[in-house]
Design a protein around this motif. Structure first.
Motif, PDB file in Angstrom:
ATOM      1  N   GLU A  32      43.678  32.730  45.053  1.00  0.00           N
ATOM      2  CA  GLU A  32      44.408  33.725  44.245  1.00  0.00           C
ATOM      3  C   GLU A  32      44.844  33.118  42.911  1.00  0.00           C
ATOM      4  OE1 GLU A  32      45.080  36.905  44.804  1.00  0.00           O
ATOM      5  OE2 GLU A  32      44.679  37.230  46.950  1.00  0.00           O
ATOM      6  N   ALA A  35      41.889  32.709  40.602  1.00  0.00           N
ATOM      7  CA  ALA A  35      41.472  34.012  40.086  1.00  0.00           C
ATOM      8  C   ALA A  35      42.370  34.468  38.939  1.00  0.00           C
ATOM      9  CB  ALA A  35      41.477  35.056  41.202  1.00  0.00           C
ATOM     10  N   ILE A 113      35.041  34.049  38.912  1.00  0.00           N
ATOM     11  CA  ILE A 113      36.148  33.470  39.672  1.00  0.00           C
ATOM     12  C   ILE A 113      37.247  34.494  39.935  1.00  0.00           C
ATOM     13  CG2 ILE A 113      37.629  32.586  37.804  1.00  0.00           C
ATOM     14  CD1 ILE A 113      36.450  30.373  40.639  1.00  0.00           C
ATOM     15  N   GLU A 114      37.453  35.427  38.997  1.00  0.00           N
ATOM     16  CA  GLU A 114      38.529  36.401  39.168  1.00  0.00           C
ATOM     17  C   GLU A 114      38.260  37.382  40.305  1.00  0.00           C
ATOM     18  OE1 GLU A 114      36.370  37.632  35.241  1.00  0.00           O
ATOM     19  OE2 GLU A 114      36.780  35.789  36.389  1.00  0.00           O
ATOM     20  N   ASP A 115      37.015  37.453  40.749  1.00  0.00           N
ATOM     21  CA  ASP A 115      36.662  38.379  41.829  1.00  0.00           C
ATOM     22  C   ASP A 115      36.682  37.737  43.215  1.00  0.00           C
ATOM     23  OD1 ASP A 115      36.229  40.499  40.048  1.00  0.00           O
ATOM     24  OD2 ASP A 115      34.179  39.834  39.656  1.00  0.00           O
TER      25      ASP A 115
END
Length: 541
Positions: A32, A35, A113-115
């Protein structure tokens, strides 16, 4: 974890130092955070290395677009899982794709990476995991692609492979006991007669073998669960001979050697644990080029290694059965085949160099649901098998448009073509492989007639993910020189054999520029594999 593993000394290489500082699995709790801050703000060691413990790979050639490597024991995936993988790939448009690997696995490309939190949530809902799929972990465990379907199999590998996976990964949650090996480790188990898993290139492999009952004695509580009844008799007991030490690396390539040990199916998981514990606690860690299992066996000798494994196992291993049951030539499973279940069939689809789009994946999942029971199998040749198709549905299945793209009867050269990722996505690759492989094969097929498949394997670098050493013709990416300039080139390997009496090929030519490769391959195919120029080609030459 033993003191020998966790102690940090000045002599440790950088990989051992960062592993000692923080276990790779620790990044599970930080997804988290990663992300939210983005890839550029991450600690470099977390981004470039530790993320691999959860199956996420930073790729300098596509910065910001990561690769994800799954774990698919025995190459089995459900239609529901395939749809989730397709949804992930679809999200990234032209940047997204998937590759079937030479370990019956799938890699996803274009990941941001954010997903990751959402992706991991999707995986959890359908029972997928990517844990411990990179760096110094046990890689995807391979088994027979037609396990449970093949009437001629000696043992159905599926349950054993899943049990090994569950032991290694704590049922997909991550297992710190095995996240700090000296180097990566490959395990394969085959219950068929044709060595479909390429046992000889694995660090630890189990191949079918019958032992005299008098030698075996009491097998233990697991016998009733695993001994295949049709092959049980008063004089012979089914089990596995054990091979150890096979691997490819830039420094050295070795075929696995016999441990001179036989094991019942009931003890396979325990033997895997024992071998891994010995490797974890005693494997060489100073030089990463000399850290695979075979280097430890070289240093100790096979007798000492076996003795250490027996100590961890808590009992002696029986000597190997006099012979194994690998007595068939290798099958590729492309085409239509009867299953041992009455009125059911499995169909092998040829996936050119293993590359899939999201649309392909959705369609494969649909076909598995509509015509089969929702199950999909992957092979080490980078192809797909859809099983459990009733006789009554087979004609309709074979008329599906997807089979025009993924043929059940491809031309001989295309049929056996294998390729690693190549420079398009992999920073280790010295050359582009997949597209070049397809283009050259297309030209050769237009020019030549062949009466049998020829296995041509491409790999972009000496790490040998494309396994050129097991091919009839293997092509390893390198830098060549032409007209005084450095260009993309290949070293050519020949003589690899799979199936019974498997052995590795050797390098026969070095530094062939890729732009000059097609006529070289043409000559090799004519001289060694019975290819003949097509009549129309003779007219134009």
């Amino acid at each position: 974890m033993t003191e020998a593993v966790t102690t940090v000394t000045a002599s440790l290489n950088k990989f051992e130092k960062f592993k000692a500082e923080k276990d790779g699995l620790a990044v599970k709790a930080e997804i988290e955070k990663f992300a939210s801050i983005g890839w550029e703000a991450m600690d470099e060691t977390d981004r470039d290395h530790r993320l691999k413990w959860v199956g996420v790979f930073f790729r300098p050639v596509t910065p910001g677009k990561f690769m994800m490597r799954m774990r698919m024991p025995n190459g089995i995936v459900t239609a529901a899982q395939m749809r989730v993988l397709a949804e992930v790939v679809q999200r990234y448009g032209d940047d997204g794709s998937a590759d079937i690997t030479t370990r019956q696995n799938i890699q996803l490309r274009g990941i941001r990476i954010e997903d990751l939190p959402e992706i991991f949530h999707k995986f959890h809902t359908v029972g997928l995991t990517s844990v411990q799929s990179g760096m110094d972990n046990v890689r995807n465990i391979t088994g027979d692609p037609v396990a449970g379907l093949d009437a001629d199999e000696l043992f159905d590998t599926r349950e054993l492979v899943q049990q090994i996976q569950d032991m290694l990964t704590n049922k997909g949650q991550g297992n710190p006991e095995f996240t700090n090996l000296p180097r990566k480790f490959n395990i394969a188990i085959t219950g068929g007669r044709d060595n479909s898993v390429h046992a000889e290139i694995n660090d630890l492999a189990f191949v079918p073998a019958f032992h005299e009952y008098g030698e075996v004695g009491r097998l233990g509580d697991g016998e009733k669960d695993f001994t295949p009844t049709p092959y049980n008799s008063s004089s012979k007991v089914f089990g596995f001979n054990i091979l150890v030490g096979g691997f490819f690396s830039a420094k050295r390539c070795e075929a696995a050697i016999p441990l001179d040990a036989w094991v019942s199916p009931a003890d396979v998981v325990a033997v895997c644990r024992a071998v891994l514990e010995v490797f974890r606690d005693h494997g060489l860690r100073a030089n990463r080029q000399k850290s695979r299992l075979m280097w430890l066996i070289d240093e100790w000798g096979l007798e000492k290694f076996r003795s250490e494994v027996e100590q961890r196992l808590g009992k002696p291993l029986l000597p190997a059965a006099p012979k194994d049951e690998i007595d068939w030539e290798k099958r590729d499973h492309i085409g239509v085949y009867k299953q041992k279940q009455p009125e059911l069939n499995y169909v092998g689809l040829h996936i050119p160099v293993g590359r899939l789009t999201a649309e392909d994946m959705f369609e494969i999942a649909r076909l598995a649901d509509v015509y089969g029971n929702g199950e999909i199998r992957l092979t080490v040749e980078q192809n797909v098998i859809i099983p459990n198709i009733p006789d009554s549905r087979l004609v309709l299945f074979l008329a599906e448009p997807l089979l025009e793209k993924f043929s059940i009867d491809p031309q001989p050269l295309r049929r056996s073509l294998v390729s690693c990722t190549g420079a398009q996505f992999c920073n280790f690759a010295l050359i582009e492989t997949k597209n070049r492989a397809l283009n050259i094969i297309k030209a050769l097929e237009e020019d030549l007639e062949l009466t049998r498949p020829v296995r041509i394997h491409w790999t972009g670098c000496p790490n040998s993910c494309g396994q050129p050493q097991v091919a009839d013709i293997g092509l390893m990416g390198t830098k060549a020189r032409k007209n005084g300039k450095a260009v993309e080139g290949v070293d050519i390997y020949m003589g690899g054999k799979v199936g019974k009496e498997a052995h590795l090929g050797t390098c026969v030519q070095k530094g062939i520029p890729c732009e000059d490769l097609q006529p070289v391959l043409r000559d090799l195919l004519i001289q060694h594999f019975g290819a003949k120029p097509r009549q129309e080609a003779l007219v134009t030459h």
